[in-house]
Design a protein around this motif. Structure first.
Motif, PDB file in Angstrom:
ATOM      1  N   UNK A  94     -41.439  24.985  -6.500  1.00 41.19           N
ATOM      2  CA  UNK A  94     -42.734  24.419  -6.838  1.00 41.19           C
ATOM      3  C   UNK A  94     -43.594  24.156  -5.606  1.00 41.19           C
ATOM      4  N   UNK A  95     -42.975  23.738  -4.506  1.00 37.96           N
ATOM      5  CA  UNK A  95     -43.751  23.322  -3.339  1.00 37.96           C
ATOM      6  C   UNK A  95     -44.469  24.484  -2.677  1.00 37.96           C
ATOM      7  N   UNK A  96     -43.957  25.712  -2.794  1.00 37.68           N
ATOM      8  CA  UNK A  96     -44.601  26.839  -2.130  1.00 37.68           C
ATOM      9  C   UNK A  96     -45.090  27.888  -3.112  1.00 37.68           C
ATOM     10  N   UNK A  97     -45.058  27.592  -4.392  1.00 29.77           N
ATOM     11  CA  UNK A  97     -45.435  28.592  -5.406  1.00 29.77           C
ATOM     12  C   UNK A  97     -46.826  29.143  -5.148  1.00 29.77           C
ATOM     13  N   UNK A  98     -47.793  28.251  -4.923  1.00 29.30           N
ATOM     14  CA  UNK A  98     -49.192  28.669  -4.833  1.00 29.30           C
ATOM     15  C   UNK A  98     -49.458  29.607  -3.664  1.00 29.30           C
ATOM     16  N   UNK A  99     -48.703  29.495  -2.592  1.00 30.20           N
ATOM     17  CA  UNK A  99     -48.915  30.331  -1.418  1.00 30.20           C
ATOM     18  C   UNK A  99     -48.033  31.546  -1.356  1.00 30.20           C
ATOM     19  N   UNK A 100     -47.304  31.816  -2.436  1.00 28.07           N
ATOM     20  CA  UNK A 100     -46.299  32.876  -2.411  1.00 28.07           C
ATOM     21  C   UNK A 100     -46.793  34.170  -3.035  1.00 28.07           C
ATOM     22  N   UNK A 101     -46.382  35.273  -2.422  1.00 25.87           N
ATOM     23  CA  UNK A 101     -46.433  36.563  -3.101  1.00 25.87           C
ATOM     24  C   UNK A 101     -45.280  36.603  -4.093  1.00 25.87           C
ATOM     25  N   UNK A 102     -45.515  37.184  -5.250  1.00 29.20           N
ATOM     26  CA  UNK A 102     -44.466  37.281  -6.261  1.00 29.20           C
ATOM     27  C   UNK A 102     -44.411  38.694  -6.802  1.00 29.20           C
ATOM     28  N   UNK A 103     -43.244  39.047  -7.305  1.00 33.45           N
ATOM     29  CA  UNK A 103     -43.013  40.407  -7.763  1.00 33.45           C
ATOM     30  C   UNK A 103     -42.297  40.401  -9.110  1.00 33.45           C
ATOM     31  N   UNK A 104     -42.514  41.452  -9.868  1.00 34.83           N
ATOM     32  CA  UNK A 104     -41.712  41.762 -11.046  1.00 34.83           C
ATOM     33  C   UNK A 104     -40.908  43.028 -10.749  1.00 34.83           C
ATOM     34  N   UNK A 105     -39.632  42.959 -11.048  1.00 32.88           N
ATOM     35  CA  UNK A 105     -38.745  44.111 -10.956  1.00 32.88           C
ATOM     36  C   UNK A 105     -38.147  44.363 -12.339  1.00 32.88           C
ATOM     37  N   UNK A 106     -37.565  45.537 -12.498  1.00 32.05           N
ATOM     38  CA  UNK A 106     -36.797  45.818 -13.702  1.00 32.05           C
ATOM     39  C   UNK A 106     -35.587  46.670 -13.332  1.00 32.05           C
ATOM     40  N   UNK A 107     -34.565  46.547 -14.173  1.00 30.64           N
ATOM     41  CA  UNK A 107     -33.330  47.277 -13.887  1.00 30.64           C
ATOM     42  C   UNK A 107     -32.682  47.748 -15.169  1.00 30.64           C
ATOM     43  N   UNK A 108     -32.339  49.025 -15.178  1.00 34.24           N
ATOM     44  CA  UNK A 108     -31.564  49.620 -16.252  1.00 34.24           C
ATOM     45  C   UNK A 108     -30.111  49.672 -15.785  1.00 34.24           C
ATOM     46  N   UNK A 144     -44.339  45.593  -9.977  1.00 32.64           N
ATOM     47  CA  UNK A 144     -45.625  45.233  -9.421  1.00 32.64           C
ATOM     48  C   UNK A 144     -45.548  43.952  -8.624  1.00 32.64           C
ATOM     49  N   UNK A 145     -46.643  43.684  -7.918  1.00 36.27           N
ATOM     50  CA  UNK A 145     -46.722  42.551  -7.001  1.00 36.27           C
ATOM     51  C   UNK A 145     -48.051  41.842  -7.175  1.00 36.27           C
ATOM     52  N   UNK A 146     -48.037  40.525  -6.973  1.00 36.90           N
ATOM     53  CA  UNK A 146     -49.274  39.755  -6.935  1.00 36.90           C
ATOM     54  C   UNK A 146     -49.224  38.851  -5.720  1.00 36.90           C
ATOM     55  N   UNK A 147     -50.271  38.906  -4.893  1.00 42.58           N
ATOM     56  CA  UNK A 147     -50.330  38.049  -3.719  1.00 42.58           C
ATOM     57  C   UNK A 147     -50.832  36.669  -4.109  1.00 42.58           C
ATOM     58  N   UNK A 148     -50.813  35.745  -3.136  1.00 42.49           N
ATOM     59  CA  UNK A 148     -51.287  34.396  -3.442  1.00 42.49           C
ATOM     60  C   UNK A 148     -52.798  34.395  -3.672  1.00 42.49           C
ATOM     61  N   UNK A 149     -53.470  35.470  -3.230  1.00 38.16           N
ATOM     62  CA  UNK A 149     -54.907  35.604  -3.505  1.00 38.16           C
ATOM     63  C   UNK A 149     -55.173  36.224  -4.883  1.00 38.16           C
ATOM     64  N   UNK A 150     -54.087  36.698  -5.526  1.00 40.23           N
ATOM     65  CA  UNK A 150     -54.269  37.322  -6.834  1.00 40.23           C
ATOM     66  C   UNK A 150     -54.457  38.826  -6.794  1.00 40.23           C
TER      67      UNK A 150
END
Length: 116
Positions: A29-43, A52-58
């Protein structure tokens, strides 16, 4: 609990839609807003694939296989990231994970099954 929590997976017919949610908890929670985040998938039996990826700027980027069908967004006030998946195809069937690359934290995954 350190892992983010994914939800929203399930069974859907080809052409349908699902929205996945990745919610940050406790230590994240403390660093969520400043974080880049990603979605992965695996078969099963295959390597984990970056969706895909989303930066902290969106700013978002997507794999070619999902471009124009999937949309990543975030709501920092709710410490939540979303993956809107439209026009789903059987080849989208996988377990979907959210990932915080700066600290290499993964969620537990949520399964998506697309029937033909």
């Amino acid at each position: 609990q350190v892992q983010p929590v994914e939800s929203g997976g399930g069974l859907v017919q080809s052409g349908g839609s699902l929205r996945l949610t990745c919610k940050g908890v406790r230590a994240i929670l403390s660093f969520f807003s400043g974080s880049t985040m990603e979605w992965y998938r695996q078969v099963p039996g295959k390597q984990r694939e970056l969706v895909g990826t989303i930066t902290h700027h969106g700013i978002t980027t997507y794999a070619d296989s999902v471009k124009d069908r999937f949309t990543i967004s975030r709501d920092n006030s709710k410490r939540t990231m979303y993956l809107q998946m439209n026009n789903l195809k059987p080849e989208d069937t996988a377990v979907y994970y959210c990932h915080f690359p700066d600290v290499d934290i993964w969620g537990q995954g949520t399964p998506v099954t697309v029937s033909s």
